[in-house]
Design a protein around this motif. Sequence first.
Motif, mmCIF file in Angstrom:
data_model
loop_
_atom_site.group_PDB
_atom_site.id
_atom_site.type_symbol
_atom_site.label_atom_id
_atom_site.label_comp_id
_atom_site.label_asym_id
_atom_site.label_seq_id
_atom_site.Cartn_x
_atom_site.Cartn_y
_atom_site.Cartn_z
ATOM 1 N N PHE A 30 0.831 -1.194 0.000
ATOM 2 C CA PHE A 30 0.000 0.000 0.000
ATOM 3 C C PHE A 30 0.870 1.251 0.000
ATOM 4 O O PHE A 30 2.026 1.216 0.404
ATOM 5 C CB PHE A 30 -0.924 0.002 1.227
ATOM 6 N N ASP A 31 0.318 2.341 -0.456
ATOM 7 C CA ASP A 31 0.975 3.655 -0.432
ATOM 8 C C ASP A 31 2.192 3.741 -1.344
ATOM 9 O O ASP A 31 3.020 4.632 -1.182
ATOM 10 C CB ASP A 31 1.357 4.063 1.005
ATOM 11 N N GLY A 32 2.350 2.803 -2.274
ATOM 12 C CA GLY A 32 3.435 2.885 -3.242
ATOM 13 C C GLY A 32 4.698 2.143 -2.860
ATOM 14 O O GLY A 32 5.795 2.540 -3.246
ATOM 15 N N CYS A 33 4.568 1.038 -2.125
ATOM 16 C CA CYS A 33 5.755 0.258 -1.759
ATOM 17 C C CYS A 33 5.534 -1.206 -2.116
ATOM 18 O O CYS A 33 4.449 -1.603 -2.535
ATOM 19 C CB CYS A 33 6.032 0.392 -0.257
ATOM 20 N N ILE B 14 8.040 -6.475 5.877
ATOM 21 C CA ILE B 14 9.048 -5.485 5.503
ATOM 22 C C ILE B 14 8.516 -4.732 4.295
ATOM 23 O O ILE B 14 7.889 -5.336 3.414
ATOM 24 C CB ILE B 14 10.374 -6.203 5.138
ATOM 25 N N GLU B 15 8.753 -3.427 4.273
ATOM 26 C CA GLU B 15 8.368 -2.642 3.102
ATOM 27 C C GLU B 15 9.616 -2.157 2.379
ATOM 28 O O GLU B 15 10.605 -1.783 3.011
ATOM 29 C CB GLU B 15 7.497 -1.451 3.505
ATOM 30 N N ILE B 16 9.551 -2.178 1.057
ATOM 31 C CA ILE B 16 10.638 -1.711 0.196
ATOM 32 C C ILE B 16 10.089 -0.552 -0.620
ATOM 33 O O ILE B 16 9.113 -0.717 -1.362
ATOM 34 C CB ILE B 16 11.151 -2.837 -0.726
ATOM 35 N N TRP B 17 10.698 0.612 -0.450
ATOM 36 C CA TRP B 17 10.241 1.850 -1.082
ATOM 37 C C TRP B 17 11.330 2.417 -1.975
ATOM 38 O O TRP B 17 12.526 2.297 -1.672
ATOM 39 C CB TRP B 17 9.974 2.910 -0.015
#
Length: 148
Positions: A39-42, A115-118
């Motif tokens: 979500f939110d671009g990640c 884990i999020e990757i942005w």
Amino acid sequence: MGMIFFGTYKHSLDSKNRLALPAKFIEKLKKTVYLTKGFDGCLELRNEDSFKEYCEKLLSLESNSNDVRQVQRVFLSSTNKIDIDVSNRILLPTNLMEKVDIKKNVTIIGVGNHIEIWDEEKYSKYEKDAEQKYEEASLNIANTYGKK
């Protein structure tokens, strides 16, 4: 609650779009991970236990809801099962990188069970906005879910 991922790390992709994962995360991930559009671009990265738990919750929702079907479709159709290589790297699929506009420099954050990757630049902008709204969001959560 099990394993909790936390912290912020900055990394760069190599020329083959491989990403070295932070050492603190490796021991909690094992060899196979699941990467999907978040979500939110990640992008979201989960170990097998977290992925299965999330899928069970998602698939237990009533599929007669358009919102449920939409989330199930996007989440599951964008999921990639990936092996961590001997150098503790994962290969980011081009199609997922394009969906969230990841270029070369990334920010990796631990967010509890995943884990999020942005893209580094995108996360920097998101973080500024989130920091400004942090206290207000905390109060809203307390009012909605009750103080403990």
